[in-house]
Each structure stands twice: as C-alpha cells, then as structure tokens.
Design a protein around this motif. Structure first.
Motif, short mmCIF file in Angstrom:
data_model
loop_
_atom_site.label_atom_id
_atom_site.label_comp_id
_atom_site.label_asym_id
_atom_site.label_seq_id
_atom_site.Cartn_x
_atom_site.Cartn_y
_atom_site.Cartn_z
N VAL A 80 0.80 -1.15 -0.04
CA VAL A 80 -0.13 -0.09 -0.10
C VAL A 80 0.88 1.25 0.03
O VAL A 80 2.00 1.35 0.69
CB VAL A 80 -1.03 0.01 1.19
N TYR A 81 0.59 2.17 -0.71
CA TYR A 81 1.22 3.46 -0.93
C TYR A 81 0.57 4.50 -0.56
O TYR A 81 -0.79 4.69 -0.70
CB TYR A 81 1.61 3.62 -2.49
N PHE A 82 1.34 5.81 -0.05
CA PHE A 82 0.65 7.06 0.49
C PHE A 82 1.42 8.03 -0.13
O PHE A 82 2.53 8.01 -0.49
CB PHE A 82 0.64 6.84 2.17
N ALA A 83 0.63 9.04 -0.13
CA ALA A 83 1.07 10.53 -0.36
C ALA A 83 2.07 10.43 -1.77
O ALA A 83 1.18 9.94 -2.58
CB ALA A 83 1.86 11.06 0.62
N ARG B 175 2.33 7.26 -3.58
CA ARG B 175 1.13 6.83 -4.33
C ARG B 175 1.09 7.40 -5.69
O ARG B 175 0.89 6.98 -6.55
CB ARG B 175 0.05 6.93 -3.27
N ALA C 278 6.28 0.39 6.60
CA ALA C 278 5.40 -0.52 7.71
C ALA C 278 5.15 -1.66 7.59
O ALA C 278 4.63 -1.94 6.31
CB ALA C 278 4.29 0.45 8.10
N GLN D 127 1.24 -2.88 9.53
CA GLN D 127 0.86 -1.44 9.90
C GLN D 127 1.75 -0.85 11.31
O GLN D 127 1.37 -0.37 12.16
CB GLN D 127 -0.54 -1.40 10.55
N GLU D 128 3.04 -1.30 11.27
CA GLU D 128 3.98 -1.10 12.32
C GLU D 128 5.24 -0.73 11.76
O GLU D 128 5.65 -1.35 11.01
CB GLU D 128 4.09 -2.03 13.50
N HIS D 129 5.54 0.58 12.01
CA HIS D 129 6.89 1.13 11.41
C HIS D 129 7.98 0.01 11.67
O HIS D 129 8.25 -0.68 12.70
CB HIS D 129 7.51 2.49 12.26
N GLU E 85 0.69 -7.21 4.95
CA GLU E 85 0.74 -5.74 4.13
C GLU E 85 1.61 -4.89 4.35
O GLU E 85 2.35 -4.94 5.36
CB GLU E 85 -0.57 -5.24 4.80
N ILE E 86 2.44 -4.48 3.40
CA ILE E 86 3.72 -3.71 3.47
C ILE E 86 3.20 -2.28 2.97
O ILE E 86 2.86 -1.92 1.90
CB ILE E 86 5.12 -3.92 2.73
N GLY E 87 3.37 -1.15 4.07
CA GLY E 87 2.91 0.24 3.78
C GLY E 87 4.49 0.81 3.27
O GLY E 87 5.38 0.98 3.92
N PHE F 3 5.66 4.76 2.27
CA PHE F 3 5.26 6.10 2.35
C PHE F 3 6.41 7.10 2.49
O PHE F 3 7.55 6.68 3.11
CB PHE F 3 4.28 6.20 3.20
N PRO G 107 8.47 10.77 4.60
CA PRO G 107 8.13 11.08 5.95
C PRO G 107 6.89 11.46 6.35
O PRO G 107 6.08 12.23 5.46
CB PRO G 107 9.43 11.78 6.41
N GLU H 273 -3.99 13.38 4.17
CA GLU H 273 -4.30 11.83 3.75
C GLU H 273 -3.65 11.02 4.90
O GLU H 273 -2.74 11.42 5.59
CB GLU H 273 -3.20 11.35 2.52
N TRP I 52 3.27 18.49 -1.67
CA TRP I 52 3.26 17.84 -0.25
C TRP I 52 4.15 18.52 0.89
O TRP I 52 5.28 18.84 0.32
CB TRP I 52 3.76 16.46 -0.58
#
Lengths: 85, 154
Positions: A6-9, A12, A58, A61-63, A75-77, A79, A81, B54, B139
C-alpha cells in the motif's frame, strides 16, 4: 504467494496506484531489498523510490527499519516521512 | 488504581473542544489538570486555500494509540484524547486535538506535548497544500525541527 503493498502521499502519486498485490522473488529478504526490487519495475517506481533512504516502511501497520526482514508480512506500507499534526 | 480514559479517533468531521473535555472529565474527582492542544490550518499569508490530509487507515489509529499508551505510562496520566481529521481542511479549520488529564499540571502539560511531538513524526498522516488560485500544490516536507522536538523526550 503474493504480498499486499500500500502506498501513500507522493509515493502513491508517483507509482500511480494506491495498492497492489505483488509476487516477490526469493532473494527479496529485507525492506531494503524490497525497495531496490521495486525501483527496477519501471519508471514510475524509479521516480517514487529514487532516494530509498528517505522512504518509510510499515509491516502489518507498524513502523520498521530498512534492515527488517519482510518474511510473513501480510501488508507492507510504503510512504514518505509523515507530516500530520 | 485510577481509571484511565483513552480516546483515539481519526475522522473527516470537525470536533468540539468542550464536548471532548466534558467526555474525558465527566464524573471524575481525581483529575486536577487538563491541558488541551488544538492544531489549525493556517493560510500562510493568503498563499494557501486548503490542506488535504491523507492517512493510512488502521495504522493511523494504531500508531496514535501506541503513542498515547507511552504518554499515559510515562506521565501517569488519568486520561488522554487524541482526534485527528483527514480530508480537505480550510484555513481556520481544526486539524488535530490532544487533551491530557492528570492529577497535577506538569504531567498534563508534558503528556500533551509528548503526544503531539510523536504524533507529528510517527503517526501516518501527510499534508498536501492547495494554493490560493485553486492550484494543487506540493506535499508538505517533513521538518528537522519536528524530529528534534521528538528526540528531546529520549
């Protein structure tokens, strides 16, 4: 066997999708290996992960640090900083 | 052993400071100090029309809870509330709320400050700026000063 990423900001945005299921080669052992592997998947990944040292990860869901093994991750996040608050 | 009230929420809608304080302190006679922090969206001297927040659903709540539990343990807090909004927030709007309750003021001040310092650097939220002309901006970059603020607690 696939792993959910999963990717963010801006990670993503640059990769162009919020998540994907991906099969990883056996020689991808740590978070660092994973980021290097993804960088080789195409220009959009290269753009997102150009400076892997700034990328935060993460597992379930843990760093975690970049030397963390990814075996067993559901699941690997991935993203940038964080900038909340 | 005192009762400890821990409330963590991530939500799109606004929050009401007084209702949150009331929920934390209702029926309690052991709380002597309540410190609140509210973070708001600035317009950066007119340059910014909104912030887009987000978050990583699930992990955001889990990480806020992990930080809150550390704060409760370290400062012997009687209660801690942390509410973080996501989505588009206009200048003047609320972004984040932290309320720390303790028997005495120093623990409440420290608990709220610790919670915010770790939330900014560890809770998975990201801000994107929208410009005054309706342009989608960049961002927000993470600040070294925020890492330093966190590291002073080590």
């Amino acid at each position: 066997m696939t792993t959910k990423l999963v990717y963010f900001a801006w990670v993503r945005e640059r990769i162009g999708k919020p998540e994907e299921e991906i099969a990883l080669p056996a020689d991808v052992v740590t978070v660092r290996d994973l980021l290097n592997h993804l960088k080789g998947l195409g220009e959009e990944y290269e753009n997102a992960l150009q400076y892997p040292e700034v990328i935060r990860v993460a597992i379930n869901q843990e760093h975690v640090e970049h030397n963390e093994p990814i075996a067993g991750a559901r699941e690997i996040g991935i993203f940038p900083p964080m900038t909340g608050g | 052993m005192s009762k400890i009230t821990l409330t963590i929420r991530v939500q799109a809608q606004d929050f009401d400071l007084q209702s949150e304080i009331d929920a934390l302190t209702a029926g309690r006679k052991d709380i002597g100090a309540v410190v609140t922090f509210t973070g708001l969206c600035r317009d950066e001297q007119g340059a910014l029309s909104a912030l887009e927040l987000e978050h990583y659903p699930g992990m955001a709540e889990a990480e806020m809870r992990r930080i809150a539990e550390l704060a409760i343990e370290r400062f012997s807090l009687l209660g801690l509330t942390a509410v973080h909004r996501h989505g588009k927030i206009l200048p003047g709007g609320n972004i984040v709320l932290v309320i720390a309750a303790a028997p005495h003021r120093q623990a409440a001040f420290d608990g709220a400050s610790f919670m915010m310092d770790f939330l900014k650097t560890s809770a998975p939220f990201w801000k994107k700026e929208h410009g005054a002309g309706g342009t989608t901006g960049d961002w927000v970059a993470a600040k070294d000063a925020d890492d330093k603020a966190r590291d002073k607690w080590r």
